[in-house]
Design a protein around this motif. Structure first.
Motif, mmCIF file in Angstrom:
data_model
loop_
_atom_site.group_PDB
_atom_site.id
_atom_site.type_symbol
_atom_site.label_atom_id
_atom_site.label_comp_id
_atom_site.label_asym_id
_atom_site.label_seq_id
_atom_site.Cartn_x
_atom_site.Cartn_y
_atom_site.Cartn_z
ATOM 1 N N ASP A 13 -3.097 -16.759 32.122
ATOM 2 C CA ASP A 13 -4.027 -17.019 33.222
ATOM 3 C C ASP A 13 -5.419 -17.391 32.704
ATOM 4 O OD1 ASP A 13 -2.361 -15.789 35.655
ATOM 5 O OD2 ASP A 13 -2.219 -14.391 33.982
ATOM 6 N N GLU A 15 -7.937 -18.416 34.862
ATOM 7 C CA GLU A 15 -8.796 -17.825 35.898
ATOM 8 C C GLU A 15 -10.217 -18.380 35.859
ATOM 9 O OE1 GLU A 15 -8.250 -13.616 35.189
ATOM 10 O OE2 GLU A 15 -6.558 -13.548 36.592
ATOM 11 N N LYS A 199 -1.251 -9.858 33.421
ATOM 12 C CA LYS A 199 -2.421 -9.490 32.609
ATOM 13 C C LYS A 199 -2.061 -8.679 31.372
ATOM 14 C CE LYS A 199 -5.652 -9.755 36.489
ATOM 15 N NZ LYS A 199 -6.074 -11.112 36.114
ATOM 16 N N ASN A 228 -4.378 -12.690 30.309
ATOM 17 C CA ASN A 228 -5.416 -13.542 30.892
ATOM 18 C C ASN A 228 -6.497 -13.861 29.859
ATOM 19 O OD1 ASN A 228 -5.589 -10.651 31.354
ATOM 20 N ND2 ASN A 228 -7.606 -11.037 32.261
#
Length: 537
Positions: A13, A15, A199, A228
């Motif tokens: 991720d 993000e 995560k 992440n």
């Protein structure tokens, strides 16, 4: 001409932390050379402000690698993905689409499925349905020649992926993840499957795609979940690997089974496993999407590799392989000079080197018969790492740093050489420079391995190689193609730049009597005892 492996990066991720990711990629490429592609799974966009993204979208900031990303996993980020069939989001950043197959001119085949699982109709724009999964299966698996795909990209983990494997940590794979993704992975048989969203980093032991004794051997699958980007716990979010497209590989090479391979996690246990029963397939649909983008790559052919987990191992560890004949280093062998053995663990042992560079030059050796580091099973790797850490602590307490090297060439049993170097004599950089300089003088190509990679990603079992590991964890690697100087590692360390004992570069010139060897072994055992982790049990 043989095929040169593609060098790829996979990422969890992002993000919205684009600067963190691309700065990291730049650093890796500066250190280790360029990679061909970056594949991003999980949430590419986050809830952060768009200012950083706008700089990439408008070209103010440049993306250092061709990057392919999956689509939205929530309603909030749907707005970034305007075209369900895929599109360019910024220069060098391409949204693959909701589902499809990316096929390059090199032959690499990547199947991708964006979004989260949904069993409701109509399907939200950030989800996939049983029909989406079936369309991929139908398009790919309908031909009798289908063997599998190179890479599968999904955001959610496949449900049950932890079955028969090493621990997935805090993630309960019986409750977490998508059963549809499990079903897709079962049928598509990817060599690599990447996912994110939880995560955390989890590299499952490789699993087989065939039923033993009932089906012909097939290639193994490696599932890797990535954390992440920029997470404070420093969990692994970027994974580097090399891969030759499946269609260009020799069949026997493709189906080689890793030593720590497990049962397929998506098959039922017990009696049903022997009949090959698995998760039922969802309803079918035909639409599918394709990309043809990769440049033609040519060079030397080799199969894909990947990191083997150093954590737990299958409940029934396989018996160590047996040597084809007498072996000087298998602990049970009568040929072993047992007076040189200074410590014995569960899977490995330490022995003083015969004709060592110094009185405390030791070897880490597997108890069973393994030819090289890349052939070690997961539990043996774990104990090798324990010995490395312990020896570093031991030598540091004595004012020394240790250098490790392995030469998998004209040897039959793994010998991981551990040579202590006084801290006062030189720095780690001096040692590194000495290896690189002498390699260049002898026309040996010594490459630096990225810190996120290991030897198993670079060398196949049976391949000849030499590698050095410094006390910082940095590694230098050479793939041996023809000839290689047998004493190269010793010569470098014995040189004036390091230990300044050039007359000891050949072990045969350094041998002492058995009585002296016994005395040195007793002394090492006594000194090492306070650090001996095998006594903890």
């Amino acid at each position: 001409m043989a095929q040169k492996p593609l060098r790829l990066l996979a990422c969890g991720d992002v993000e919205g932390k684009f600067d963190v990711l691309f700065n990291r990629v730049r650093a890796i490429q500066k250190k280790s050379g360029n990679f061909d592609l970056l594949l991003c799974v999980g949430n590419f966009f986050g809830s952060t402000p768009d200012a950083e993204w706008e700089e990439y979208k408008t070209g103010i900031k440049k993306v250092p690698i061709q990057t392919y990303v999956l689509g939205a996993n929530n309603q909030e980020t749907v707005k970034y993905f305007q075209d369900a069939d895929g599109c360019e989001l910024a220069e060098n950043i391409t949204y693959l689409g909701r589902k499809g197959i990316f096929t390059g001119s090199s032959g690499l085949q990547i199947v991708y499925l964006s979004g989260m699982e949904s069993l409701n109709e109509p399907v939200p724009g950030y989800s996939f349905s049983p029909k989406d999964v079936s369309s991929l299966r139908t398009m790919l698996c309908s031909t009798s020649q289908f063997k599998g795909v190179d890479i599968l990209l999904t955001s959610p983990w496949p449900k049950y992926v932890g079955n028969f494997g090493n621990s997935s940590g805090e993630v309960d794979t019986k409750k977490c993840g998508s059963a549809l993704v499990s079903s897709l992975a079962t049928d598509l048989k990817p060599r690599y499957h990447f996912a994110a969203l939880e995560k955390t980093y989890y590299e499952r032991l490789p699993y087989r795609n065939h039923v033993v004794l009932q089906e012909n051997a097939q290639h193994a699958t490696r599932f890797i979940a990535l954390a992440n980007v920029g997470n404070p716990e420093k969990k692994k979010y970027l994974y580097a690997f090399s891969i030759v497209p499946m269609k260009l590989m020799d069949a026997a090479e493709l189906v080689k089974q890793p030593p720590d391979v497990t049962e397929n996690p998506y098959r039922k246990s017990g009696k049903e496993a022997s009949t090959g029963k698995q998760i039922p397939a969802p309803e079918e649909e035909s639409a599918c999407q394709f990309f043809f983008d990769l440049n033609e790559k040519q060079g030397r052919k080799r199969s894909s590799t990947g990191r083997d987990s150093k954590s737990s191992h299958p409940k029934q560890p396989r018996k160590p392989p047996q040597p084809p004949g007498p072996c000087w280093f298998c602990l049970a062998s009568p040929e072993v000079e047992k007076h040189l053995v200074v410590n014995i663990g569960t899977h490995c042992y330490l022995a003083l080197a015969k004709g060592g560079l110094s009185d405390d030059h030791v070897l880490i050796l597997p108890i069973g018969h393994y030819q090289s580091v890349v052939e070690l099973s997961a539990e043996v790797v774990e104990e090798v790492e324990k010995y490395k850490v312990t020896l570093r602590r031991f030598f540091k307490s004595r004012g020394k740093r240790c250098v490790l090297f392995e030469r998998n060439y004209k040897s039959h049993h793994l010998q991981l050489q551990v040579i202590p170097v006084p801290l006062s004599s030189c720095t780690t950089d001096d040692i590194k420079d000495a290896f690189i300089t002498q390699a260049e003088q002898q026309q040996i190509e010594l490459l630096e391995i990225p810190e996120h990679s290991d030897i198993k990603q670079i060398a196949q079992p049976g391949a000849a190689y030499f590698y050095v590991e410094l006390d910082t964890g940095e590694k230098l690697f050479h793939r041996i193609k023809k000839n290689f100087p047998l004493q190269f590692g010793r010569e470098v360390l014995a040189s004036e730049a390091i230990l300044n004992i050039p007359d000891r570069s050949d072990w045969r010139q350094c041998q002492v009597s058995k009585e002296e060897e016994e005395m040195l072994a007793r002394r090492f055992r006594k000194d090492f005892e306070p650090f001996d982790f095998t006594l903890d049990d």
